[in-house]
Design an enzyme around this catalytic site. Structure first.
Site, PDB file in Angstrom:
ATOM      1  CB  CYS A  25     -11.548  -0.614  21.444  1.00  0.00           C
ATOM      2  SG  CYS A  25     -12.657  -0.989  22.853  1.00  0.00           S
ATOM      3  CB  CYS A  78     -17.812   4.190  21.264  1.00  0.00           C
ATOM      4  SG  CYS A  78     -17.693   3.208  22.621  1.00  0.00           S
ATOM      5  CB  CYS A 128     -14.822   5.288  19.572  1.00  0.00           C
ATOM      6  SG  CYS A 128     -12.529   4.996  20.433  1.00  0.00           S
ATOM      7  CB  CYS A 140      -3.951  10.168  31.738  1.00  0.00           C
ATOM      8  SG  CYS A 140      -5.268   9.187  31.972  1.00  0.00           S
ATOM      9  CB  CYS A 175      -5.229   9.365  36.010  1.00  0.00           C
ATOM     10  SG  CYS A 175      -7.155   9.210  35.085  1.00  0.00           S
ATOM     11  CB  CYS A 192     -11.402  11.303  35.822  1.00  0.00           C
ATOM     12  SG  CYS A 192     -11.365  12.194  34.964  1.00  0.00           S
ATOM     13  NE  ARG A 224      -7.289  16.843  32.576  1.00  0.00           N
ATOM     14  CZ  ARG A 224      -8.088  15.758  33.621  1.00  0.00           C
ATOM     15  NH1 ARG A 224      -8.866  14.193  33.137  1.00  0.00           N
ATOM     16  NH2 ARG A 224      -7.528  15.598  35.124  1.00  0.00           N
TER      17      ARG A 224
HETATM   18  N1  SAM Z   1     -11.963   2.415  26.817  1.00  0.00           N
HETATM   19  C1  SAM Z   1     -12.096   2.997  27.683  1.00  0.00           C
HETATM   20  C2  SAM Z   1     -13.663   3.545  28.100  1.00  0.00           C
HETATM   21  O1  SAM Z   1     -14.173   3.755  27.060  1.00  0.00           O
HETATM   22  O2  SAM Z   1     -13.724   3.152  28.749  1.00  0.00           O
HETATM   23  C3  SAM Z   1     -10.662   4.002  27.574  1.00  0.00           C
HETATM   24  C4  SAM Z   1     -10.283   4.625  26.877  1.00  0.00           C
HETATM   25  S1  SAM Z   1     -11.826   6.116  26.088  1.00  0.00           S
HETATM   26  C5  SAM Z   1     -11.128   6.356  24.670  1.00  0.00           C
HETATM   27  C6  SAM Z   1     -11.893   7.564  26.663  1.00  0.00           C
HETATM   28  C7  SAM Z   1     -13.329   8.717  26.648  1.00  0.00           C
HETATM   29  O3  SAM Z   1     -12.555   9.624  25.901  1.00  0.00           O
HETATM   30  C8  SAM Z   1     -14.852   8.059  25.820  1.00  0.00           C
HETATM   31  O4  SAM Z   1     -15.577   7.318  27.344  1.00  0.00           O
HETATM   32  C9  SAM Z   1     -14.956   9.048  24.862  1.00  0.00           C
HETATM   33  O5  SAM Z   1     -15.886   9.697  26.507  1.00  0.00           O
HETATM   34  C10 SAM Z   1     -13.198   9.951  24.773  1.00  0.00           C
HETATM   35  N2  SAM Z   1     -13.663   9.714  23.558  1.00  0.00           N
HETATM   36  C11 SAM Z   1     -13.206   8.858  23.206  1.00  0.00           C
HETATM   37  N3  SAM Z   1     -13.533   9.348  21.293  1.00  0.00           N
HETATM   38  C12 SAM Z   1     -13.221  10.670  21.732  1.00  0.00           C
HETATM   39  C13 SAM Z   1     -13.310  11.471  20.585  1.00  0.00           C
HETATM   40  N4  SAM Z   1     -13.092  11.200  18.664  1.00  0.00           N
HETATM   41  N5  SAM Z   1     -13.520  13.037  20.767  1.00  0.00           N
HETATM   42  C14 SAM Z   1     -13.759  12.602  21.682  1.00  0.00           C
HETATM   43  N6  SAM Z   1     -14.116  12.671  22.634  1.00  0.00           N
HETATM   44  C15 SAM Z   1     -13.405  10.980  22.977  1.00  0.00           C
HETATM   45  C1  DTB Z   2     -11.414  12.010  28.159  1.00  0.00           C
HETATM   46  O1  DTB Z   2     -12.646  12.178  28.881  1.00  0.00           O
HETATM   47  N1  DTB Z   2     -10.424  12.116  27.712  1.00  0.00           N
HETATM   48  C2  DTB Z   2      -9.321  12.019  26.853  1.00  0.00           C
HETATM   49  C3  DTB Z   2      -9.333  10.997  28.792  1.00  0.00           C
HETATM   50  N2  DTB Z   2     -10.785  11.094  29.118  1.00  0.00           N
HETATM   51  C4  DTB Z   2      -8.691   9.425  28.528  1.00  0.00           C
HETATM   52  C5  DTB Z   2      -9.578  10.953  25.557  1.00  0.00           C
HETATM   53  C6  DTB Z   2      -9.818  11.928  24.775  1.00  0.00           C
HETATM   54  C7  DTB Z   2      -9.742  10.795  23.287  1.00  0.00           C
HETATM   55  C8  DTB Z   2      -9.695  11.546  22.786  1.00  0.00           C
HETATM   56  C9  DTB Z   2      -9.611  11.028  21.125  1.00  0.00           C
HETATM   57  C10 DTB Z   2      -8.502  10.194  21.017  1.00  0.00           C
HETATM   58  O2  DTB Z   2      -7.112  11.195  21.109  1.00  0.00           O
HETATM   59  O3  DTB Z   2      -8.541   8.922  20.725  1.00  0.00           O
HETATM   60 FE1  SF4 Z   3     -13.345   0.688  23.034  1.00  0.00          FE
HETATM   61 FE2  SF4 Z   3     -13.217   3.929  22.451  1.00  0.00          FE
HETATM   62 FE3  SF4 Z   3     -15.483   2.832  22.965  1.00  0.00          FE
HETATM   63 FE4  SF4 Z   3     -13.362   3.339  24.881  1.00  0.00          FE
HETATM   64  S1  SF4 Z   3     -14.023   4.660  23.991  1.00  0.00           S
HETATM   65  S2  SF4 Z   3     -14.555   1.714  24.952  1.00  0.00           S
HETATM   66  S3  SF4 Z   3     -11.480   2.456  23.223  1.00  0.00           S
HETATM   67  S4  SF4 Z   3     -14.074   1.430  21.656  1.00  0.00           S
END
Ligand code: SAM
Ligand code: DTB
Ligand code: SF4
Length: 333
Positions: free
Chosen positions: A73, A77, A80, A117, A148, A208, A280
């Site tokens: 990506c 973030c 992430c 989802c 979703c 959501c 959730r």
């Molecule tokens: N890329 C898209 C976005 O950012 O909207 C969709 C996928 S993104 C991984 C969805 C959500 O997962 C993020 O907004 C964040 O709130 C959650 N998330 C990602 N990494 C995480 C982590 N290490 N711990 C907890 N929540 C996480």
């Molecule tokens: C949300 O709020 N939590 C989920 C879903 N929306 C997509 C994602 C959690 C991701 C946790 C880190 C991972 O597994 O990469």
């Molecule tokens: Fe990309 Fe992760 Fe940010 Fe979603 S949360 S935009 S997958 S870096």
């Protein structure tokens, strides 16, 4: 205009003004901080009371998550593991073939999930990427599952296409309070997120939207996130509260661990301020003792992700969750 018509106009405009005032003043950050400061038992009692007034307290909505496009990506973030710029174990993979997605959806349905989802590690979907996802959505929907998707920011017209394909929910998180946001993400703004959420609402897709707790934010900022969500014109139907899963290689790896009671307090604050929303208990359950999860359910959490994997990180085994539900007398919906 007759006198009667005139007074009807007045009443309508007064009602509109009163209701916009109510929206603005629904919850102040200070009021939510006051909730956080209550003695733990008082807070949980209040949250459980609101919960019982609005939901079956023993029913938990069960969603299964699948990463249909993992890694690589472009965003930054700080939490992430899928951001290309951080050195984590996550590889950049292409979009998953539709057959594999449908097989995973079938398995999710068989194991009792009501919602499927699909998540993609995109800043925002390109039109050529959206086409196959639309097909996935309509076929998953045809299996009798709620659908979703979480695909990043949406451009004009994309939400309507998702709706036409049969999308029930779109997940797009605010992640944290506006004041802390810039410490975590710089490649998209808070307003970008609000704009995407508006377009999801306009397309009549359920929202959501939640965030992540335990990123080093203050209690005030946790309350600030809850206030943003609770004060939306229509609060999200589904509010994922994630506990940060720390992943080596991401900037937030090594941040001080949050006290688990503070996480439970955040769930309770979400429940009290958003009485009609599903709250959730999302990422972070794998590291939580079952007693802590039980307290989250008592505090008003009534939805979980079910299945061994979230997107790239672990989640409790399905069998472990079945046992927990049995021990607590919970049933899935
Ligand atoms: N890329 C898209 C976005 O950012 O909207 C969709 C996928 S993104 C991984 C969805 C959500 O997962 C993020 O907004 C964040 O709130 C959650 N998330 C990602 N990494 C995480 C982590 N290490 N711990 C907890 N929540 C996480
Ligand atoms: C949300 O709020 N939590 C989920 C879903 N929306 C997509 C994602 C959690 C991701 C946790 C880190 C991972 O597994 O990469
Ligand atoms: Fe990309 Fe992760 Fe940010 Fe979603 S949360 S935009 S997958 S870096």
């Amino acid at each position: 205009m007759s006198e009667l018509n005139m007074s009807m106009v007045d009443v309508t405009s007064i009602k509109r003004n009163v209701s916009s005032l109510e929206v603005e003043k629904r919850w102040t950050v200070a009021q939510i901080v006051e909730l956080f400061e209550l003695p733990f038992s008082d807070l949980i009692y209040r949250a459980q009371t609101v919960h019982r007034d609005n939901f079956d307290p023993n029913a938990v909505q069960v969603s299964t998550l699948l990463s249909i496009k993992t890694g690589g990506c472009s965003e930054d973030c700080g939490y992430c593991p899928q951001a290309a710029r951080y050195h984590t174990d996550v590889e950049n993979e292409p979009l998953m073939p539709i057959d594999e997605v449908l097989a995973a959806a079938r398995a999710a349905k068989e194991s009792g999930a009501s919602r499927f989802c699909m998540g993609a590690a995109w800043r925002s979907p390109k039109q050529k990427d959206l086409e196959p996802v639309l097909k996935m959505i309509s076929e998953v929907k045809a299996m009798g599952l709620q659908t979703c998707a979480t695909l990043g920011m949406l451009k004009e017209g994309q939400a309507a296409q998702l709706k036409d394909a049969g999308l029930d929910y779109y997940n797009h998180n605010l992640d944290t309070a506006p004041e802390f946001y810039g410490d975590v993400i710089t490649t998209r703004t808070y307003q970008d997120r609000l704009d995407t959420l508006d377009s999801v609402r306009e397309a009549d897709i359920n929202v959501c939207c939640g965030g992540i707790i335990g990123m080093g934010e203050s209690r005030n900022q946790r309350a600030g996130l809850i206030a943003q969500l609770a004060n939306m014109e229509r609060p999200p139907e589904s509010v994922p509260i994630n506990l940060l899963t720390q992943v080596e290689g991401t900037p937030l790896h090594g941040v001080d661990e949050l006290d688990q009671f503070e996480f439970i307090r955040t769930i309770a604050a979400a429940r009290i301020t958003m009485p009609k929303s599903f709250v959730r208990l999302s990422a972070g359950r794998q590291s939580m003792h079952e007693g802590v999860q039980a307290l989250c359910f008592i505090a008003g959490a009534n939805s979980i992700f079910y299945g061994e994997k979230l997107l790239t990180t672990g989640n409790p085994e399905a069998e472990t969750d079945k046992q927990l539900f049995a021990k607590l007398g919970l049933h899935p919906i």
